[in-house]
Design a protein around this motif. Structure first.
Motif, PDB file in Angstrom:
ATOM      1  N   THR A 161       0.850  -1.184   0.000  1.00 43.91           N
ATOM      2  CA  THR A 161       0.000   0.000   0.000  1.00 43.91           C
ATOM      3  C   THR A 161       0.891   1.242   0.000  1.00 43.91           C
ATOM      4  OG1 THR A 161      -0.150   0.308   2.405  1.00 43.91           O
ATOM      5  CG2 THR A 161      -1.668  -1.280   1.396  1.00 43.91           C
ATOM      6  N   ALA A 162       0.284   2.378  -0.252  1.00 39.81           N
ATOM      7  CA  ALA A 162       1.048   3.630  -0.310  1.00 39.81           C
ATOM      8  C   ALA A 162       1.673   3.973   1.031  1.00 39.81           C
ATOM      9  CB  ALA A 162       0.142   4.762  -0.776  1.00 39.81           C
ATOM     10  N   ASP A 163       1.064   3.505   2.119  1.00 43.51           N
ATOM     11  CA  ASP A 163       1.567   3.832   3.453  1.00 43.51           C
ATOM     12  C   ASP A 163       2.669   2.893   3.921  1.00 43.51           C
ATOM     13  OD1 ASP A 163      -0.175   5.970   3.706  1.00 43.51           O
ATOM     14  OD2 ASP A 163      -1.760   4.748   4.615  1.00 43.51           O
ATOM     15  N   ASP A 164       2.897   1.802   3.206  1.00 46.11           N
ATOM     16  CA  ASP A 164       3.925   0.842   3.605  1.00 46.11           C
ATOM     17  C   ASP A 164       5.322   1.441   3.478  1.00 46.11           C
ATOM     18  OD1 ASP A 164       2.197  -1.161   4.257  1.00 46.11           O
ATOM     19  OD2 ASP A 164       2.423  -2.268   2.392  1.00 46.11           O
ATOM     20  N   THR A 165       6.219   0.935   4.314  1.00 46.16           N
ATOM     21  CA  THR A 165       7.634   1.250   4.185  1.00 46.16           C
ATOM     22  C   THR A 165       8.286   0.177   3.320  1.00 46.16           C
ATOM     23  OG1 THR A 165       7.724   2.303   6.359  1.00 46.16           O
ATOM     24  CG2 THR A 165       9.810   1.547   5.425  1.00 46.16           C
ATOM     25  N   SER A 166       8.902   0.578   2.226  1.00 42.52           N
ATOM     26  CA  SER A 166       9.637  -0.391   1.416  1.00 42.52           C
ATOM     27  C   SER A 166      10.984  -0.650   2.084  1.00 42.52           C
ATOM     28  CB  SER A 166       9.828   0.107  -0.009  1.00 42.52           C
ATOM     29  OG  SER A 166      10.665   1.245  -0.033  1.00 42.52           O
ATOM     30  N   ALA A 167      11.534  -1.821   1.853  1.00 41.55           N
ATOM     31  CA  ALA A 167      12.806  -2.184   2.475  1.00 41.55           C
ATOM     32  C   ALA A 167      13.650  -2.970   1.494  1.00 41.55           C
ATOM     33  CB  ALA A 167      12.567  -3.017   3.737  1.00 41.55           C
ATOM     34  N   LYS A 168      14.954  -2.705   1.522  1.00 45.07           N
ATOM     35  CA  LYS A 168      15.914  -3.479   0.755  1.00 45.07           C
ATOM     36  C   LYS A 168      17.063  -3.814   1.690  1.00 45.07           C
ATOM     37  CE  LYS A 168      18.081  -3.638  -3.831  1.00 45.07           C
ATOM     38  NZ  LYS A 168      18.281  -2.889  -5.096  1.00 45.07           N
ATOM     39  N   LEU A 169      17.435  -5.088   1.729  1.00 49.42           N
ATOM     40  CA  LEU A 169      18.445  -5.556   2.673  1.00 49.42           C
ATOM     41  C   LEU A 169      19.480  -6.375   1.941  1.00 49.42           C
ATOM     42  CD1 LEU A 169      15.313  -6.284   3.956  1.00 49.42           C
ATOM     43  CD2 LEU A 169      16.679  -6.126   6.022  1.00 49.42           C
ATOM     44  N   TRP A 170      20.705  -6.306   2.441  1.00 53.72           N
ATOM     45  CA  TRP A 170      21.812  -7.071   1.895  1.00 53.72           C
ATOM     46  C   TRP A 170      22.440  -7.874   3.023  1.00 53.72           C
ATOM     47  CZ3 TRP A 170      20.390  -2.241   0.561  1.00 53.72           C
ATOM     48  CH2 TRP A 170      20.306  -1.905  -0.804  1.00 53.72           C
ATOM     49  N   TYR A 171      22.470  -9.211   2.854  1.00 55.15           N
ATOM     50  CA  TYR A 171      23.027 -10.096   3.883  1.00 55.15           C
ATOM     51  C   TYR A 171      24.286 -10.772   3.364  1.00 55.15           C
ATOM     52  CZ  TYR A 171      19.073  -9.833   7.093  1.00 55.15           C
ATOM     53  OH  TYR A 171      18.129  -9.394   7.997  1.00 55.15           O
ATOM     54  N   GLY A 172      25.289 -10.924   4.241  1.00 56.75           N
ATOM     55  CA  GLY A 172      26.530 -11.577   3.854  1.00 56.75           C
ATOM     56  C   GLY A 172      27.244 -12.145   5.063  1.00 56.75           C
ATOM     57  N   GLY A 173      28.547 -12.441   4.883  1.00 60.94           N
ATOM     58  CA  GLY A 173      29.311 -13.062   5.964  1.00 60.94           C
ATOM     59  C   GLY A 173      29.040 -14.553   6.034  1.00 60.94           C
ATOM     60  N   THR A 174      29.548 -15.213   7.081  1.00 62.20           N
ATOM     61  CA  THR A 174      29.381 -16.653   7.246  1.00 62.20           C
ATOM     62  C   THR A 174      27.907 -17.021   7.313  1.00 62.20           C
ATOM     63  OG1 THR A 174      31.465 -16.758   8.477  1.00 62.20           O
ATOM     64  CG2 THR A 174      29.973 -18.644   8.664  1.00 62.20           C
ATOM     65  N   ASN A 175      27.483 -17.938   6.447  1.00 61.85           N
ATOM     66  CA  ASN A 175      26.086 -18.374   6.349  1.00 61.85           C
ATOM     67  C   ASN A 175      25.130 -17.226   6.009  1.00 61.85           C
ATOM     68  OD1 ASN A 175      26.641 -21.105   6.871  1.00 61.85           O
ATOM     69  ND2 ASN A 175      26.475 -20.816   9.083  1.00 61.85           N
ATOM     70  N   GLY A 176      25.661 -16.087   5.563  1.00 60.65           N
ATOM     71  CA  GLY A 176      24.807 -14.962   5.195  1.00 60.65           C
ATOM     72  C   GLY A 176      24.033 -14.377   6.361  1.00 60.65           C
ATOM     73  N   LEU A 177      24.633 -14.379   7.558  1.00 60.34           N
ATOM     74  CA  LEU A 177      23.907 -13.967   8.759  1.00 60.34           C
ATOM     75  C   LEU A 177      24.024 -12.489   9.088  1.00 60.34           C
ATOM     76  CD1 LEU A 177      24.774 -16.956  11.155  1.00 60.34           C
ATOM     77  CD2 LEU A 177      22.779 -16.672   9.670  1.00 60.34           C
ATOM     78  N   LEU A 178      24.986 -11.789   8.485  1.00 61.69           N
ATOM     79  CA  LEU A 178      25.205 -10.385   8.821  1.00 61.69           C
ATOM     80  C   LEU A 178      24.321  -9.466   7.973  1.00 61.69           C
ATOM     81  CD1 LEU A 178      29.094 -10.042   9.174  1.00 61.69           C
ATOM     82  CD2 LEU A 178      27.393  -9.707  10.992  1.00 61.69           C
TER      83      LEU A 178
END
Length: 246
Positions: free
Chosen positions: A201-218
């Motif tokens: 919806t127009a009121d939602d906050t969009s989010a983009k995340l980048w994960y890395g490190g061992t097992n992609g946990l960071l």
């Protein structure tokens, strides 16, 4: 409070033992390495835009756990006058996080209490919301996403959803796993998995995340953006292993 200030505060972020775990996490916990980040302090550089004004700041995200419980705490100061503290605490059962309390302290203190027995979330400033076993809050979700991504890969999917509670409301967050990329951070270059929250919806906050490190946990980088152009991006400057909870 102005809309811009509310957006700025919203972006500066991010239960009892159940009788059963979410099915996906049960399967994942039983046959894979530990997919929860060890106790770590993460320091981020912040950049953002509010009301046409670009700013820079820092934030510290402290994550501590042991075998059966966790505490996460985020502290940030924005534009000198805006200070934000968030905390999440709860249980770890298998590899599933089960928040019991989420506190958001900005201009005032708000909190969400997760009541698994009553199957509801109680808020200090609004009416209750329904509780389900996979519900996360705006801090615990960052440490749950790696295992949800791993489960999606196992099932050959690139999308998944998780209910996420702020300190006053519950929203379904729908994610799409994108490509892998090499990104620049204050710590240097990191291979990373891209994950995006789709705005419904127009009121939602969009989010983009980048994960890395061992097992992609960071969580290497997190970018949040509102429809009015208010945005905040945090990029990992350092991460330090700290003592587990006693």
């Amino acid at each position: 409070m102005s809309t811009s200030r509310r957006n700025c505060l919203k972006l500066a972020g991010t239960s009892a033992i159940l009788s059963a775990l979410p099915a996906g996490l049960v399967a994942h916990a039983g046959n894979a390495p530990d997919m929860l980040l060890p106790s770590t302090e993460l320091v981020y550089d912040l950049t953002g835009m509010q009301k046409g004004l670009r700013y820079n700041a820092t934030a510290t995200l402290r994550w501590q756990r042991n075998g059966d419980r966790y505490v996460a705490a985020l502290s940030a100061r924005i534009l000198v006058v805006f200070k934000r503290n968030q905390t999440s605490q709860g249980r770890i059962v298998g590899q599933a996080l089960q928040p019991s309390l989420f506190v958001d302290e900005g201009k005032r203190v708000k909190q969400a209490t997760f009541n698994a027995d009553a199957q509801r979330i109680d808020y200090t400033e609004s009416g209750p919301a329904p509780y389900t076993p996979d519900t996360q809050d705006r801090l615990s979700v960052y440490f749950t996403l790696p295992q949800l991504m791993a489960q999606a890969r196992k099932q050959q999917r690139n999308t998944f959803s998780v209910p996420v509670s702020s300190a006053n409301s519950l929203t379904q967050w729908d994610f799409t796993m994108g490509s892998r990329d090499v990104i620049d951070t204050p710590m240097g270059q990191w291979p990373a998995q891209i994950l995006s929250r789709v705005r419904q919806t127009a009121d939602d906050t969009s989010a983009k995340l980048w994960y890395g490190g061992t097992n992609g946990l960071l969580p290497l980088r997190i970018r949040l953006e509102d429809s009015d152009g208010t945005w905040l991006e945090q990029s990992l400057r350092s991460h330090t292993r700290i003592d587990d909870l006693a």
